[in-house]
Scaffold this motif. Structure first.
Motif, PDB file in Angstrom:
ATOM      1  N   PRO A 170       0.742  -1.459  -0.167  1.00 52.87           N
ATOM      2  CA  PRO A 170       0.005   0.392  -0.063  1.00 52.87           C
ATOM      3  C   PRO A 170       0.519   1.334   0.106  1.00 52.87           C
ATOM      4  CG  PRO A 170      -0.904  -1.263   1.463  1.00 52.87           C
ATOM      5  CD  PRO A 170       0.950  -2.193   1.334  1.00 52.87           C
ATOM      6  N   LYS A 171       1.786   1.466   0.930  1.00 52.66           N
ATOM      7  CA  LYS A 171       3.022   2.887   0.780  1.00 52.66           C
ATOM      8  C   LYS A 171       3.253   2.690  -0.560  1.00 52.66           C
ATOM      9  CE  LYS A 171       3.080   2.653   5.696  1.00 52.66           C
ATOM     10  NZ  LYS A 171       4.091   2.863   7.316  1.00 52.66           N
ATOM     11  N   LEU A 172       4.067   2.107  -1.110  1.00 48.41           N
ATOM     12  CA  LEU A 172       4.958   1.941  -2.749  1.00 48.41           C
ATOM     13  C   LEU A 172       3.264   2.624  -3.278  1.00 48.41           C
ATOM     14  CD1 LEU A 172       7.007   1.398  -4.287  1.00 48.41           C
ATOM     15  CD2 LEU A 172       6.011  -0.792  -4.656  1.00 48.41           C
ATOM     16  N   ARG A 173       2.402   2.139  -3.305  1.00 51.10           N
ATOM     17  CA  ARG A 173       1.124   2.495  -4.131  1.00 51.10           C
ATOM     18  C   ARG A 173       1.084   3.873  -3.915  1.00 51.10           C
ATOM     19  NH1 ARG A 173      -3.986   0.124  -2.762  1.00 51.10           N
ATOM     20  NH2 ARG A 173      -3.859   1.399  -1.254  1.00 51.10           N
ATOM     21  N   ASP A 174       0.571   4.529  -2.650  1.00 46.32           N
ATOM     22  CA  ASP A 174      -0.021   5.951  -2.390  1.00 46.32           C
ATOM     23  C   ASP A 174       1.550   6.573  -2.938  1.00 46.32           C
ATOM     24  OD1 ASP A 174      -1.814   4.560  -1.701  1.00 46.32           O
ATOM     25  OD2 ASP A 174      -0.929   4.346   0.583  1.00 46.32           O
ATOM     26  N   GLU A 175       2.338   6.469  -3.538  1.00 47.25           N
ATOM     27  CA  GLU A 175       3.729   7.100  -3.035  1.00 47.25           C
ATOM     28  C   GLU A 175       4.002   6.998  -4.824  1.00 47.25           C
ATOM     29  OE1 GLU A 175       5.629   9.417  -0.912  1.00 47.25           O
ATOM     30  OE2 GLU A 175       4.427   8.679   0.585  1.00 47.25           O
ATOM     31  N   THR A 176       3.826   6.465  -5.525  1.00 45.31           N
ATOM     32  CA  THR A 176       4.420   5.812  -6.574  1.00 45.31           C
ATOM     33  C   THR A 176       2.718   6.876  -7.604  1.00 45.31           C
ATOM     34  OG1 THR A 176       5.285   3.895  -5.903  1.00 45.31           O
ATOM     35  CG2 THR A 176       4.404   4.374  -8.820  1.00 45.31           C
ATOM     36  N   GLU A 177       1.957   6.426  -6.761  1.00 51.51           N
ATOM     37  CA  GLU A 177       0.711   7.169  -7.984  1.00 51.51           C
ATOM     38  C   GLU A 177       0.978   9.228  -7.518  1.00 51.51           C
ATOM     39  OE1 GLU A 177      -3.934   7.951  -6.394  1.00 51.51           O
ATOM     40  OE2 GLU A 177      -3.126   5.706  -6.400  1.00 51.51           O
ATOM     41  N   LYS A 178       0.920   9.124  -6.368  1.00 48.24           N
ATOM     42  CA  LYS A 178       1.121  10.724  -6.058  1.00 48.24           C
ATOM     43  C   LYS A 178       2.869  11.124  -6.925  1.00 48.24           C
ATOM     44  CE  LYS A 178       2.937  13.773  -2.124  1.00 48.24           C
ATOM     45  NZ  LYS A 178       2.990  13.718  -0.680  1.00 48.24           N
ATOM     46  N   ILE A 179       3.474  10.279  -7.207  1.00 49.59           N
ATOM     47  CA  ILE A 179       4.920  11.181  -8.106  1.00 49.59           C
ATOM     48  C   ILE A 179       4.426  11.194  -9.307  1.00 49.59           C
ATOM     49  CG2 ILE A 179       6.840  10.518  -9.055  1.00 49.59           C
ATOM     50  CD1 ILE A 179       7.925   9.133  -6.010  1.00 49.59           C
ATOM     51  N   VAL A 180       3.752   9.916  -9.567  1.00 48.74           N
ATOM     52  CA  VAL A 180       3.254   9.950 -10.882  1.00 48.74           C
ATOM     53  C   VAL A 180       2.693  10.578 -11.794  1.00 48.74           C
ATOM     54  CG1 VAL A 180       2.650   8.015 -13.731  1.00 48.74           C
ATOM     55  CG2 VAL A 180       4.224   7.284 -11.612  1.00 48.74           C
ATOM     56  N   THR A 181       1.294  11.219 -10.764  1.00 46.57           N
ATOM     57  CA  THR A 181       0.210  12.085 -11.003  1.00 46.57           C
ATOM     58  C   THR A 181       0.915  12.953 -11.525  1.00 46.57           C
ATOM     59  OG1 THR A 181      -0.224  11.428  -8.861  1.00 46.57           O
ATOM     60  CG2 THR A 181      -1.307  10.628 -10.391  1.00 46.57           C
ATOM     61  N   THR A 182       1.904  13.700 -10.244  1.00 48.58           N
ATOM     62  CA  THR A 182       2.407  15.084  -9.999  1.00 48.58           C
ATOM     63  C   THR A 182       3.124  15.634 -11.292  1.00 48.58           C
ATOM     64  OG1 THR A 182       2.591  15.245  -7.652  1.00 48.58           O
ATOM     65  CG2 THR A 182       4.045  16.526  -8.595  1.00 48.58           C
ATOM     66  N   GLU A 183       3.945  14.196 -12.040  1.00 52.65           N
ATOM     67  CA  GLU A 183       5.000  14.723 -13.324  1.00 52.65           C
ATOM     68  C   GLU A 183       3.834  14.884 -14.105  1.00 52.65           C
ATOM     69  OE1 GLU A 183       7.696  14.385 -16.285  1.00 52.65           O
ATOM     70  OE2 GLU A 183       7.937  14.729 -13.380  1.00 52.65           O
ATOM     71  N   ILE A 184       2.864  14.094 -14.759  1.00 49.80           N
ATOM     72  CA  ILE A 184       1.527  14.423 -15.726  1.00 49.80           C
ATOM     73  C   ILE A 184       1.041  15.198 -15.146  1.00 49.80           C
ATOM     74  CG2 ILE A 184      -0.997  13.643 -15.905  1.00 49.80           C
ATOM     75  CD1 ILE A 184       0.143  10.886 -15.520  1.00 49.80           C
ATOM     76  N   HIS A 185       0.820  16.216 -13.858  1.00 51.73           N
ATOM     77  CA  HIS A 185       0.429  17.240 -14.149  1.00 51.73           C
ATOM     78  C   HIS A 185       1.235  18.385 -14.432  1.00 51.73           C
ATOM     79  CE1 HIS A 185      -2.951  15.959 -10.593  1.00 51.73           C
ATOM     80  NE2 HIS A 185      -3.274  15.868 -12.090  1.00 51.73           N
ATOM     81  N   GLU A 186       2.647  18.135 -13.966  1.00 53.43           N
ATOM     82  CA  GLU A 186       4.424  19.253 -14.482  1.00 53.43           C
ATOM     83  C   GLU A 186       4.467  19.213 -15.858  1.00 53.43           C
ATOM     84  OE1 GLU A 186       6.970  17.645 -12.474  1.00 53.43           O
ATOM     85  OE2 GLU A 186       6.674  18.816 -10.332  1.00 53.43           O
ATOM     86  N   GLN A 187       3.324  18.222 -16.920  1.00 55.00           N
ATOM     87  CA  GLN A 187       4.097  18.230 -18.140  1.00 55.00           C
ATOM     88  C   GLN A 187       2.890  18.635 -19.224  1.00 55.00           C
ATOM     89  OE1 GLN A 187       6.758  17.478 -19.208  1.00 55.00           O
ATOM     90  NE2 GLN A 187       7.694  16.780 -17.623  1.00 55.00           N
ATOM     91  N   GLU A 188       1.537  18.639 -17.873  1.00 57.63           N
ATOM     92  CA  GLU A 188       0.638  18.477 -18.481  1.00 57.63           C
ATOM     93  C   GLU A 188       0.680  20.425 -18.931  1.00 57.63           C
ATOM     94  OE1 GLU A 188      -4.271  19.163 -17.743  1.00 57.63           O
ATOM     95  OE2 GLU A 188      -3.326  17.578 -17.084  1.00 57.63           O
ATOM     96  N   SER A 189       1.137  20.778 -17.607  1.00 53.48           N
ATOM     97  CA  SER A 189       1.261  22.348 -17.673  1.00 53.48           C
ATOM     98  C   SER A 189       2.655  22.912 -18.741  1.00 53.48           C
ATOM     99  CB  SER A 189       1.748  22.504 -16.381  1.00 53.48           C
ATOM    100  OG  SER A 189       2.120  23.929 -15.950  1.00 53.48           O
ATOM    101  N   LYS A 190       3.744  21.611 -19.269  1.00 51.79           N
ATOM    102  CA  LYS A 190       4.531  21.987 -19.716  1.00 51.79           C
ATOM    103  C   LYS A 190       4.074  22.336 -21.657  1.00 51.79           C
ATOM    104  CE  LYS A 190       8.073  20.960 -17.699  1.00 51.79           C
ATOM    105  NZ  LYS A 190       9.731  19.588 -16.836  1.00 51.79           N
ATOM    106  N   CYS A 191       2.979  21.028 -21.673  1.00 57.11           N
ATOM    107  CA  CYS A 191       2.163  21.600 -22.702  1.00 57.11           C
ATOM    108  C   CYS A 191       1.564  22.460 -23.082  1.00 57.11           C
ATOM    109  CB  CYS A 191       1.565  19.404 -22.860  1.00 57.11           C
ATOM    110  SG  CYS A 191       0.555  19.486 -24.498  1.00 57.11           S
TER     111      CYS A 191
END
Length: 824
Positions: free
Chosen positions: A445-466
């Motif tokens: 569970p902890k690995l899943r939550d941290e991975t979800e947080k990191i990857v979704t943050t990256e998606i939002h950052e790349q979406e902003s750049k786009c």
């Protein structure tokens, strides 16, 4: 009463059952059992007690058995009973066993006459029994009594069906001799689940209670109402015998005496009675075990192989080992990257045939949803105002190019909305795809939550750049209006542009889309009708069916527009409409043709296809705005100044020409920009940067803590794998060289009417009369029925031969047995 072959098989089958019951797998394969089915007070309990040889079941009138009793018999040196709900307590007094059954029944459903499908599990150890599973079920009743529910009959039937549908059970269809056999509910239920009669044995009880002058001879000889396995007659203890504590041994002697002394039965005494019934069941269970084990071995082998890889991983995994945790973390992140790439890029491995993957949905957004958003706007009103405002108080002789530039820039600025919407939709699909992949990390569970947080943050950052990059692209288009572009028509060719504008996007009369659509013609004109539609670059045609032989109509696309139609409250269809901008009838006397499809996906696809064909949505401006606005500008489209109208038409053609270039550019650049800045960047991040960021958290050991559910699952997999391995070893030791009796050939059993719980099929039984016994006058037409053949009485030895290789079992040498083949 048992044969040596059974004695060889039963202990090993018992070991097999013990091996599987340790992990709860015994229920997935139903080991052989005997299910007794019959009407209320038909003598089922007495038949069951005769198998055990002890008097231990509740007795009385009405419904006595109100819960299923699963009776497990095990060979042992001592005689005692055990209940599953009283673990560790041994019952040596069988009267106490009866009292415990009554108390456990009352504990769950009270003292009323209702029933419950929750079984009572009783295990009896005795040196006088075979290792079998017997099931005593409530008797079939017709009329509710006392506090019983109104549907008591159907509750009992449903309960019985749950048991007799098991292909590995033998059905004892018990019918009293003093009732009409043709109306036997037990035989009807058996016919429903066993139409070929391969598992059904008829049992006729209460032979001693028939009226004077009547007997069941023709039934027991299988001549009146034949069954494939025939009938066996027994005489049970009466209620008076039970009240008088008459033991079963004495009852068996009385049964034998009655049969030998009765003139109608003494010639077939050796094929009647409880001992013969036990012998028949013993032989049939032997055959069934022998026939079932090969398929069961294949079933276990498949489960074993399916668990082998996972069990090996769990066996090597040590939750407390830091090196093992690090390796598992690395493997999980790598698998996440591979899964994400497969869902985005597509893969021929394990193709989903039900839902679209993330990559397929993004492709649909690029090429269907986005082009539909880039709809050409009707600009006549804006152009009119621009020209008049540029001229001011003067009257212009030439068409001002400033009006063209102002309108073009306004149209280009409007592209920001659809482009931002496209980026948001792609970002949402990327997030959904990531969630789909991350769900596989639920064991940690902890690995899943941290991975979800990191990857979704990256998606939002790349979406902003786009978004920033796309806005920059649009600003670049606004910075310079290139009227020297080779595809731009220019001021001198506006008439040619006008001619070409009607053909934009049309390359010949090519087919653009095909599919089923429903035409809504109204209730008074025939309602809705479905046709096969074909959209080409020049027309919309529909046919009677998809063979495309009978054309119903062809509608030219000239001057057609598309209109959205709200979905009706009770309608499951998705509707759109086409109409003519010159107020002409579109089809027959319809000025607007409503078309419906079955899903939003189909609706979007048709809209995008119509857009490609040049059929655009209607202008979303109200009539009130066309006529006048609150600033007093009037209705510019109604002005009749010929020079102004020519200037408006010229600029409109020029804007259409230039915007077609812009639209083509944007449609090409947007997918490329999103692919580069968002999709590829997120893929690269997951494959190369995610692991580093997880390590940067400094809590790698905490991330790899298993969830309680995963710990339980790991233990269950290891336990199940060990049990399956043991079960396969047990099966390998089983010899199948027992003597078998061939199944009798089929007989005409059509007299048993299938019953599917329909009330009109339920008839109250009537006593068996002499006329019925002799003439079979059941109210239906007499049917000629063949007799079930009898097997020879001479024992036939079978040589010890190995089983064929297809079943995976090899017979052990020296285990062949000789069992007398008994008649059916």
């Amino acid at each position: 009463m048992g044969n040596s072959g059974m004695e060889e098989l039963i202990p090993l089958v018992n070991r097999l059952q013990d091996a599987l019951s340790s992990v709860g797998e015994s229920s997935s394969f139903h080991l052989p059992q005997i299910v007794v089915v019959g009407g209320q007070s038909a003598g089922k309990t007495s038949v069951l007690e005769n198998f055990v040889g002890r008097d231990f079941l509740p007795r009385g009138s009405g419904i006595v058995t109100r819960r299923p009793l699963i009776l497990q018999l095990h060979i042992a040196n001592t005689e005692y009973g055990e209940f599953l709900h009283c673990k560790g307590k041994k019952f040596t007094d069988f009267d106490e066993i009866r009292k415990e059954i009554e108390a456990e029944t009352s504990r769950l459903i009270g003292s009323k006459k209702g029933i419950s499908p929750v079984p009572i599990n009783l295990r009896i150890h005795s040196p006088h029994v075979l290792n079998l599973t017997l099931v005593d079920l409530p008797g079939i009743t017709k009329v509710p009594v006392g506090d019983q529910p109104a549907d008591i009959e159907y509750q009992i039937r449903d309960m019985i069906m749950q048991y007799i549908c098991n292909e590995n059970c033998l059905i004892l269809a018990v019918t009293p001799a003093n009732t009409d056999l043709a109306n036997s509910d037990a035989l009807k239920l058996a016919k429903d689940v066993d139409p070929q009669g391969q598992r059904t044995i008829g049992v006729i009880t209460k032979l001693d209670l028939m009226d004077d002058g009547t007997d069941a001879r023709e039934i027991l000889e299988n001549r009146l109402l034949p069954l494939r396995r025939g009938y066996i007659g027994v005489v049970n203890r009466s209620q008076k015998d039970i009240d008088g504590k008459k033991d079963i041994k004495a009852a068996l002697l009385a049964e034998k005496k009655f049969i030998l002394s009765h003139p109608s039965y003494k010639h077939m005494a050796e094929t009647m009675g409880t001992p013969y019934l036990q012998k028949i069941l013993n032989q049939q269970l032997t055959n069934h075990i022998r026939e079932t084990l090969p398929a069961f071995r294949s079933h276990l082998q498949g489960q074993f192989l399916a668990l082998k890889k996972e069990a090996e991983e769990y066996r090597q995994y040590s939750p407390a080992d830091p090196a093992r945790r690090t390796k598992t973390l690395l493997q999980l992140v790598q698998r996440l990257a591979v899964d994400f790439e497969k869902l985005i890029e597509g893969s021929g491995d394990k193709v989903d045939t039900v839902n679209l993957s993330g990559g397929a949905k993004i492709n649909r957004i690029f090429h269907e949803r986005f082009p539909y958003e880039l709809v050409k706007m009707q600009m006549r009103r804006e152009i009119n105002y621009a020209i008049r405002n540029i001229h001011g108080v003067r009257t212009g002789l030439f068409t001002p190019d400033m009006a063209f530039e102002a309108i073009v820039k306004k149209q280009i600025s409007r592209l920001k909305g659809p482009c931002m919407k496209l980026i948001g939709m792609v970002g949402q699909e990327l997030t959904t795809t990531v969630y789909q992949c991350i769900n596989k990390l639920s064991s940690f569970p902890k690995l899943r939550d941290e991975t979800e947080k990191i990857v979704t943050t990256e998606i939002h950052e790349q979406e902003s750049k786009c978004r920033e990059q796309v806005l920059l692209l649009i600003d670049i288009q606004l910075a310079y209006i290139n009227t020297k572009h080779e595809d731009f028509i220019g001021f001198t060719n506006t008439q040619q542009m006008k001619d070409q504008s009607n053909k934009t996007g049309k390359a010949g009369n090519q087919v653009i889309h095909k599919g089923w659509l429903t035409i809504n013609m109204g209730i008074m004109k025939g309602g809705a009708k479905e046709f096969w539609f074909i959209l080409s670059a020049e027309s919309l045609s529909w046919f009677k069916d998809d063979e495309e032989k009978e054309k119903k109509y062809m509608l030219p696309l000239d001057n057609l527009r598309l209109r959205d139609v709200e979905k009706g409250f009770m309608s499951s269809k998705f509707v759109f409409a086409v109409f003519n901008t010159e107020s002409r009838n579109v089809y027959k006397d319809y000025k607007c043709l409503e078309l419906a499809c079955n899903s939003q996906e189909e609706l979007d696809s048709w809209k995008a296809s119509l857009l490609r064909a040049g059929v655009y949505p209607e202008k979303s401006v109200s009539n009130q705005q066309f006529l006048a606005d609150k600033h007093g500008n009037g209705a510019p489209e109604n002005f009749t100044d010929p020079q102004l109208e020519r200037q408006v038409e010229t600029i409109r053609s020029l804007v259409d020409s230039y915007m077609s270039i812009i639209h083509k550019t944007i449609r090409d650049l947007m997918p490329k920009t999103i692919m580069h800045l968002m999709i590829n960047s997120v893929k690269e991040f997951i494959s190369s940067e995610l692991l580093a960021q997880l390590y940067a958290l400094g809590e790698c050991s905490v991330l790899m803590d298993e969830s309680p559910e995963q710990q339980k699952h790991r233990e269950e997999v290891l336990r199940k794998h060990a049990a399956l391995k043991e079960a396969l070893a047990v099966i390998g030791e089983i010899s199948t060289s027992t003597c078998t009796t061939p199944l009798p050939p089929p007989v005409d059993s059509s007299w048993i009417k299938s019953s599917r719980y329909k009330r009109d099929h339920l008839r109250i039984s009537s006593p068996l009369s002499p006329k019925l016994a002799n003439n079979s006058s059941t109210g239906a037409k007499q049917v000629s029925r063949s007799h079930a053949p009898r097997a020879p009485r001479v024992p036939t030895p079978i040589a010890s031969t190995a089983f064929p290789s297809t079943d995976g079992l090899q017979q052990l040498p020296g285990h062949s047995t000789h069992v007398p083949i008994v008649p059916r």
